[in-house]
Design an enzyme around this catalytic site. Sequence first.
Site, mmCIF file in Angstrom:
data_model
loop_
_atom_site.group_PDB
_atom_site.id
_atom_site.type_symbol
_atom_site.label_atom_id
_atom_site.label_comp_id
_atom_site.label_asym_id
_atom_site.label_seq_id
_atom_site.Cartn_x
_atom_site.Cartn_y
_atom_site.Cartn_z
ATOM 1 N N CYS A 101 1.137 -1.179 -0.285
ATOM 2 C CA CYS A 101 -0.323 -0.316 -0.386
ATOM 3 C C CYS A 101 1.146 1.830 0.061
ATOM 4 O O CYS A 101 0.259 2.172 -0.236
ATOM 5 C CB CYS A 101 -0.635 -0.149 1.542
ATOM 6 S SG CYS A 101 -2.010 -0.790 1.290
ATOM 7 N N ASP B 298 -20.581 12.404 -15.522
ATOM 8 C CA ASP B 298 -21.886 12.177 -14.659
ATOM 9 C C ASP B 298 -22.423 11.362 -13.431
ATOM 10 O O ASP B 298 -23.455 10.966 -13.207
ATOM 11 C CB ASP B 298 -23.020 12.136 -15.867
ATOM 12 C CG ASP B 298 -21.782 10.237 -16.986
ATOM 13 O OD1 ASP B 298 -21.377 9.946 -15.548
ATOM 14 O OD2 ASP B 298 -22.390 9.505 -17.671
HETATM 15 C C1 BEZ Z 1 -0.125 -5.255 1.839
HETATM 16 O O1 BEZ Z 1 0.495 -3.971 1.248
HETATM 17 O O2 BEZ Z 1 1.909 -5.211 1.569
HETATM 18 C C2 BEZ Z 1 -0.352 -5.890 2.377
HETATM 19 C C3 BEZ Z 1 -1.521 -5.764 3.205
HETATM 20 C C4 BEZ Z 1 -1.965 -5.948 3.461
HETATM 21 C C5 BEZ Z 1 -2.267 -7.928 3.104
HETATM 22 C C6 BEZ Z 1 -1.012 -8.050 2.260
HETATM 23 C C7 BEZ Z 1 0.023 -7.491 2.137
#
Ligand code: BEZ
Length: 261
Positions: free
Chosen positions: A50, A142
């Site tokens: 992330c 829209d």
């Molecule tokens: C990640 O962002 O690395 C991750 C998040 C949740 C589960 C597995 C990986």
Amino acid sequence: MAAGKIGTNLGDTVPDFKADSTQGRIEWHKFIEGSWAVLFSHPADYTPVCTTELGTVAAIIPEFEKRGVKVAALSCNDVKSHEGWVKDIEATSYSKGSPIAYPIIADPNRDIANQYKMVDPEEKNAAGLPMTCRAVFIIGPDKKLKLSLLYPATTGRNFPEILRAIDSLQLTVNHKVATPANWESGDKCMVLPTLTDDQATQNFGSFDVVDVPSEKRYMRLTADPTGATKGFMGQKCLMTLAGVASGALLGFVGGRVSNKS
Ligand code: BEZ
């Protein structure tokens, strides 16, 4: 006022919501009013993949802006958690020195995640609560859903693909073409099968028919009707992303590599 079915199927008006974010309170339909928008979720703050994704989006915000697209991220963490994590994201090479200049929406009670069907029942946090998957919703001016992607937590997204898809959506809403596999802005497009040859000539001036054994004339190629030349936007975008990728390959995290194994 947006009309039609409310939901997350293609063509639905996307659900409205009010939520706190790193940029204050957001009223979603007001936030996206009259603009293209991308809402993307991630499983959780302070997780590695992330962090690379939100940093990558920060680095390519000019690419979204160029296309007139507003961007917002979301996870089931609160604003305080988002704010702390942003400092980490900005310190990695993925953001290339760019601030997180887009809101990260807080959805600690999973209200929005449930509305948008982003919850991944397979992926749970330490408290045993399901997390959001890596969803992408591309929304038109829209307020209708134009494209969605769902990735599991273990697979980080390809952001050049998201920009490429936006280019295709914005092109095909205005021109009677469809974009073939791996198309990028400036590449040849397919004339819509619903157009007769005469209509295709009227629309595009000229087109080429691909010879196929059936001798059916359904593969008709024409130049990108916007006049974009291959590689212009794509190349710029790729240059930005190549920079991001090369930083990542070098393994820098905040300019340093630490080996604590
Ligand atoms: C990640 O962002 O690395 C991750 C998040 C949740 C589960 C597995 C990986």
